[in-house]
Design a protein around this motif. Structure first.
Motif, mmCIF file in Angstrom:
data_model
loop_
_atom_site.group_PDB
_atom_site.id
_atom_site.type_symbol
_atom_site.label_atom_id
_atom_site.label_comp_id
_atom_site.label_asym_id
_atom_site.label_seq_id
_atom_site.Cartn_x
_atom_site.Cartn_y
_atom_site.Cartn_z
ATOM 1 N N GLN A 146 57.371 30.967 22.054
ATOM 2 C CA GLN A 146 57.958 30.564 20.778
ATOM 3 C C GLN A 146 57.135 31.076 19.610
ATOM 4 O OE1 GLN A 146 58.113 26.277 21.516
ATOM 5 N NE2 GLN A 146 60.354 26.351 21.468
ATOM 6 N N PRO A 179 66.095 33.810 20.564
ATOM 7 C CA PRO A 179 65.702 33.727 19.142
ATOM 8 C C PRO A 179 66.879 34.084 18.238
ATOM 9 C CG PRO A 179 64.106 34.995 20.417
ATOM 10 C CD PRO A 179 65.296 34.796 21.300
ATOM 11 N N ASP A 231 63.429 30.906 21.085
ATOM 12 C CA ASP A 231 63.810 30.097 19.928
ATOM 13 C C ASP A 231 62.833 28.922 19.760
ATOM 14 O OD1 ASP A 231 66.321 29.476 18.011
ATOM 15 O OD2 ASP A 231 65.484 27.604 18.797
ATOM 16 N N GLY A 259 57.796 34.588 18.770
ATOM 17 C CA GLY A 259 59.168 34.906 18.399
ATOM 18 C C GLY A 259 60.035 35.391 19.534
ATOM 19 N N ARG A 260 59.586 35.223 20.784
ATOM 20 C CA ARG A 260 60.365 35.677 21.930
ATOM 21 C C ARG A 260 61.317 34.616 22.448
ATOM 22 N NH1 ARG A 260 56.848 36.193 25.945
ATOM 23 N NH2 ARG A 260 55.009 35.470 24.822
#
Length: 208
Positions: free
Chosen positions: A130, A190, A136, A133-134
């Motif tokens: 998370q 994401p 959500d 950014g890989r």
């Protein structure tokens, strides 16, 4: 009859796994476990102390088997959920033990170091994905992991949704697996990632 202590305990654990999976803690009989293992039932108390402690040992071994067989893949959480579903179907005894544990030993897993360590590692893996950014980040990692595990077990053996061990047709199993993978993908993708197209239901049976 082997006299080695570890071999004796292993025989008891295997016999107890079958007994507890079938009857739970309250319904299990130490004399049946001892007979299946081929030992005097007094040795159960020598090696484990109590029937409850024997169940905890059985559950710890089952949990470790699952953790080693299906490691978390934070870069592919949908695939992780699908692999869990496959493992659950292939190991119905484990799922029965888990359900008895939730009914008769709620909270006892907190005493099992292997479970504590594994859950902490999984949460850290999800949190790391998370942060990068890989995955959500709309949910706390613990909540997200809980949802993933729940989805993976939706149609596991013994659940109300499953028809029963060996009764679900292969095409239905494939469609359920596809639904789990798709749902976890939508839950964890994401916001900036491209949406994966849903495979037609007719092709779900060939999904791996």
């Amino acid at each position: 009859m082997p006299r080695d202590s570890q071999a004796t305990k292993a025989r008891f654990l295997e016999a107890a796994s079958e007994e507890f999976a079938a009857y739970g803690i309250a319904g299990a009989r130490v004399d049946r476990i001892a007979a299946a293992a081929g030992y005097n039932k007094n040795l159960i108390y020598v090696h484990f102390g109590s029937k409850e402690a024997l169940f905890d040992a059985v559950f710890a071994r089952a949990a470790e088997e699952l953790l080693n067989a299906v490691p978390i893949t934070p870069d592919d959480l949908p695939g992780y959920a699908g692999a869990l579903y496959d493992f659950y179907l292939a190991h119905p005894r484990l799922m029965r033990l888990a359900r008895w544990h939730s009914l008769e030993r709620p909270g006892a897993a907190e005493l099992l170091p292997v479970v504590i360590a594994a859950n902490s590692a999984k949460v850290r893996a999800v949190a790391g994905a998370q942060a990068q950014g890989r995955v959500d980040a709309g949910l706390p990692p613990q909540a997200l992991l809980s949802l993933i595990l729940s989805l993976a077990g939706t149609w596991s053996p013994g659940s109300p949704e499953a028809l029963g061990e060996g009764q679900d047709p292969p095409e239905e199993i494939a469609l359920r697996r596809h639904a789990i993978v798709l749902a976890v993908g939508r839950l964890t993708r994401p916001p900036t990632a491209p949406a994966a197209s849903a495979a037609p239901a007719a092709s779900a049976a060939g999904e791996e």
